[in-house]
Design an enzyme around this catalytic site. Structure first.
Site, PDB file in Angstrom:
ATOM      1  CE  LYS A  49      -1.859  -3.966   3.202  1.00 42.56           C
ATOM      2  NZ  LYS A  49      -2.143  -5.454   2.825  1.00 42.56           N
TER       3      LYS A  49
ATOM      4  CE1 TYR B  28      -4.084  -2.344   5.483  1.00 48.49           C
ATOM      5  CE2 TYR B  28      -3.503   0.029   5.280  1.00 48.49           C
ATOM      6  CZ  TYR B  28      -3.984  -1.355   4.538  1.00 48.49           C
ATOM      7  OH  TYR B  28      -3.803  -1.507   3.394  1.00 48.49           O
TER       8      TYR B  28
ATOM      9  CB  SER C  22      -0.789  -0.164   1.240  1.00 48.88           C
ATOM     10  OG  SER C  22      -1.669   1.366   1.553  1.00 48.88           O
TER      11      SER C  22
HETATM   12  C1  WQD Z   1      -9.625   9.437   0.780  1.00 50.29           C
HETATM   13  C2  WQD Z   1     -10.143  10.792   0.898  1.00 50.29           C
HETATM   14  C3  WQD Z   1     -10.492  11.367   3.385  1.00 50.29           C
HETATM   15  C4  WQD Z   1     -14.225   9.176   3.771  1.00 50.29           C
HETATM   16  C5  WQD Z   1      -6.752   4.328   3.408  1.00 50.29           C
HETATM   17  C6  WQD Z   1      -5.836   3.708   3.791  1.00 50.29           C
HETATM   18  C7  WQD Z   1      -4.967   3.213   2.644  1.00 50.29           C
HETATM   19  C8  WQD Z   1      -5.668   2.110   1.884  1.00 50.29           C
HETATM   20  C9  WQD Z   1      -7.036   2.712   1.471  1.00 50.29           C
HETATM   21  C10 WQD Z   1      -6.954   0.463   2.652  1.00 50.29           C
HETATM   22  C11 WQD Z   1      -9.474  11.363   2.289  1.00 50.29           C
HETATM   23  C12 WQD Z   1     -11.632  11.401   2.464  1.00 50.29           C
HETATM   24  C13 WQD Z   1     -12.996   9.717   3.271  1.00 50.29           C
HETATM   25  C14 WQD Z   1     -15.295  10.059   4.252  1.00 50.29           C
HETATM   26  C15 WQD Z   1     -13.947  11.708   3.536  1.00 50.29           C
HETATM   27  N1  WQD Z   1      -6.126   1.035   2.758  1.00 50.29           N
HETATM   28  N2  WQD Z   1     -12.780  11.010   3.221  1.00 50.29           N
HETATM   29  N3  WQD Z   1     -15.165  11.378   4.007  1.00 50.29           N
HETATM   30  O1  WQD Z   1      -7.331   7.441   3.648  1.00 50.29           O
HETATM   31  O2  WQD Z   1      -6.235   7.682   1.347  1.00 50.29           O
HETATM   32  O3  WQD Z   1      -6.458   5.561   2.390  1.00 50.29           O
HETATM   33  O4  WQD Z   1      -7.817   3.588   2.689  1.00 50.29           O
HETATM   34  O5  WQD Z   1      -7.380  -0.840   2.653  1.00 50.29           O
HETATM   35  O6  WQD Z   1      -3.887   2.538   3.232  1.00 50.29           O
HETATM   36  O7  WQD Z   1      -4.981   4.700   4.459  1.00 50.29           O
HETATM   37  O8  WQD Z   1      -8.766   6.576   1.674  1.00 50.29           O
HETATM   38  O9  WQD Z   1     -11.125   6.701   0.773  1.00 50.29           O
HETATM   39  O10 WQD Z   1     -10.476   6.643   3.341  1.00 50.29           O
HETATM   40  O11 WQD Z   1      -9.992   8.507   2.166  1.00 50.29           O
HETATM   41  O12 WQD Z   1     -14.122  13.153   3.257  1.00 50.29           O
HETATM   42  O13 WQD Z   1     -16.485   9.400   4.774  1.00 50.29           O
HETATM   43  O14 WQD Z   1     -11.314  10.860   1.374  1.00 50.29           O
HETATM   44  O15 WQD Z   1     -10.198  12.410   4.373  1.00 50.29           O
HETATM   45  O16 WQD Z   1      -9.022  12.561   1.759  1.00 50.29           O
HETATM   46  P1  WQD Z   1      -7.262   6.870   2.217  1.00 50.29           P
HETATM   47  P2  WQD Z   1     -10.335   6.829   2.044  1.00 50.29           P
END
Ligand code: WQD
Length: 336
Positions: free
Chosen positions: A153, A149, A124
């Site tokens: 990785k 998590y 990741s």
């Molecule tokens: C993306 C953007 C949030 C939800 C994480 C893990 C990574 C991988 C994928 C998984 C950010 C914003 C999110 C919401 C929002 N792991 N957001 N409202 O954080 O980039 O990555 O997931 O198996 O290792 O760290 O992905 O989709 O959670 O967030 O505004 O309800 O969307 O702040 O900017 P992220 P995400």
């Protein structure tokens, strides 16, 4: 040639199973269904018209896995099995270290015993932690992860690279995924998180389908063009095809290689929301909420190494990602 896919009843593994079969490989899947459904595999068989032997087992269970290796005699392993909820990993770190490390150690031990030499791992972009500057290249500094998590990785990358160093015939490919979204264009398989989604796209699709009332946008005061967080969203079918290329590479090389799998293109939360609204014709009610702890302003890949070395490049657009996510969610409002 059979490829063993631990954890492939899940989101990325199921799409990869289809891409592998379409590229001419046989696949065998192991899953304990702790966060996945056998229905996903059944639908992969329906979509490809090909049988995918499915073993129900805990990938950390050495005796069970030895039997499976004996039966399947895999030419390579693509390891998708692992817990992946960032927030839960903070609350239950030992559960994450135990499961994610044990499954990997068991697989590498079984591979050594069976003489299976090619290992591909679902890593990741989270391994880059908060230390490097965007866009991340494979040489960017890793470590400094903000949750267990992410550390699993990071640690698994070290473990697999160590195994390859000790066995000169072994090939390890570490794939650092950015933000996988989208679904198979048939709408038959897709992302099916349990409980309230942590990730942005499944949250949006569940608001669109009426399962959740509104989206919280975590912060609009980041130093980005519209103030919301920027990520490198990649269509899961592009990602799946990246695994096929990584497998071809692993079968022809020795040693460890790392590849970013991303588009190289940053998209903000509000850009994704609006692209989704255009693709689905559904309005997404949202409110601006405080920043989420541990989030970075901008995360996107330099994916040029994968293009140069693997001949792989993401081709699907944000519009396709949204349309395919919506087709899956609207046809399967309650998942599998
Ligand atoms: C993306 C953007 C949030 C939800 C994480 C893990 C990574 C991988 C994928 C998984 C950010 C914003 C999110 C919401 C929002 N792991 N957001 N409202 O954080 O980039 O990555 O997931 O198996 O290792 O760290 O992905 O989709 O959670 O967030 O505004 O309800 O969307 O702040 O900017 P992220 P995400």
């Amino acid at each position: 040639m059979t490829i063993l896919l631990p954890g492939a009843a899940g989101y990325i593994g199921s799409h990869t199973a289809i891409a592998l079969v379409q590229a001419g490989y046989d696949v065998a899947i192991v899953d304990d269904f702790s966060n996945a459904s056998p229905e996903a595999v059944r639908r992969c068989e329906e979509l490809t018209g090909k049988k995918m032997p499915l073993y129900e087992a805990d990938v950390a269970d050495k005796a069970a896995m030895e039997k499976i290796f004996d039966e399947v005699k895999p030419a390579a392993v693509i390891h998708f099995a692992g817990f992946k909820a960032v927030g839960e990993s903070v609350a239950k770190p030992l559960k994450y270290y135990r499961n994610n490390l044990d499954t990997t150690l068991t697989l590498l031990e079984c591979m050594a015993e069976a003489g299976c030499k090619a290992f591909i791992f679902s890593s990741s972009a989270t391994v880059y932690g908060a230390r490097a500057a965007v866009p991340y290249t494979e040489e960017s500094e890793t470590g400094g992860c903000t949750n267990p998590y992410g550390w699993t990785k990071f640690m698994i990358e070290q473990i697999a690279a160590g195994a390859a160093k000790a066995d000169p015939d072994m090939s390890v490919v570490l794939l650092r995924y950015f933000n996988p979204v989208g679904a198979h264009p048939s709408g038959r398989i897709g992302e099916n998180p349990s409980g309230i989604p942590n990730n942005l796209m499944p949250y949006i699709t569940q608001v669109a389908v009426g399962r959740l009332p509104q989206l919280s946008v975590f912060g609009d005061d980041y130093p980005t063009p519209d103030g919301t967080g920027v990520r490198d969203y990649i269509h899961v079918m592009d990602l799946a095809e990246g695994h096929v290329k990584a497998l071809e590479y692993a079968l022809g090389h020795k040693g460890t290689e790392v590849f970013n799998l991303g588009t190289g293109h940053g998209v903000s939360v509000l850009e994704l929301v609006h692209a989704f609204e255009r693709a689905s014709g559904v309005k997404i009610p949202y409110r601006i909420a405080p920043r989420r702890a541990g989030d970075l302003a901008e995360v996107y890949a330099d994916p040029s190494k994968a293009e140069r070395v693997l001949g792989w490049k993401a081709t699907r657009t944000v519009e396709e990602m949204c349309a395919d996510s919506w087709r899956w969610q609207s046809n399967n409002p309650n998942g599998y």
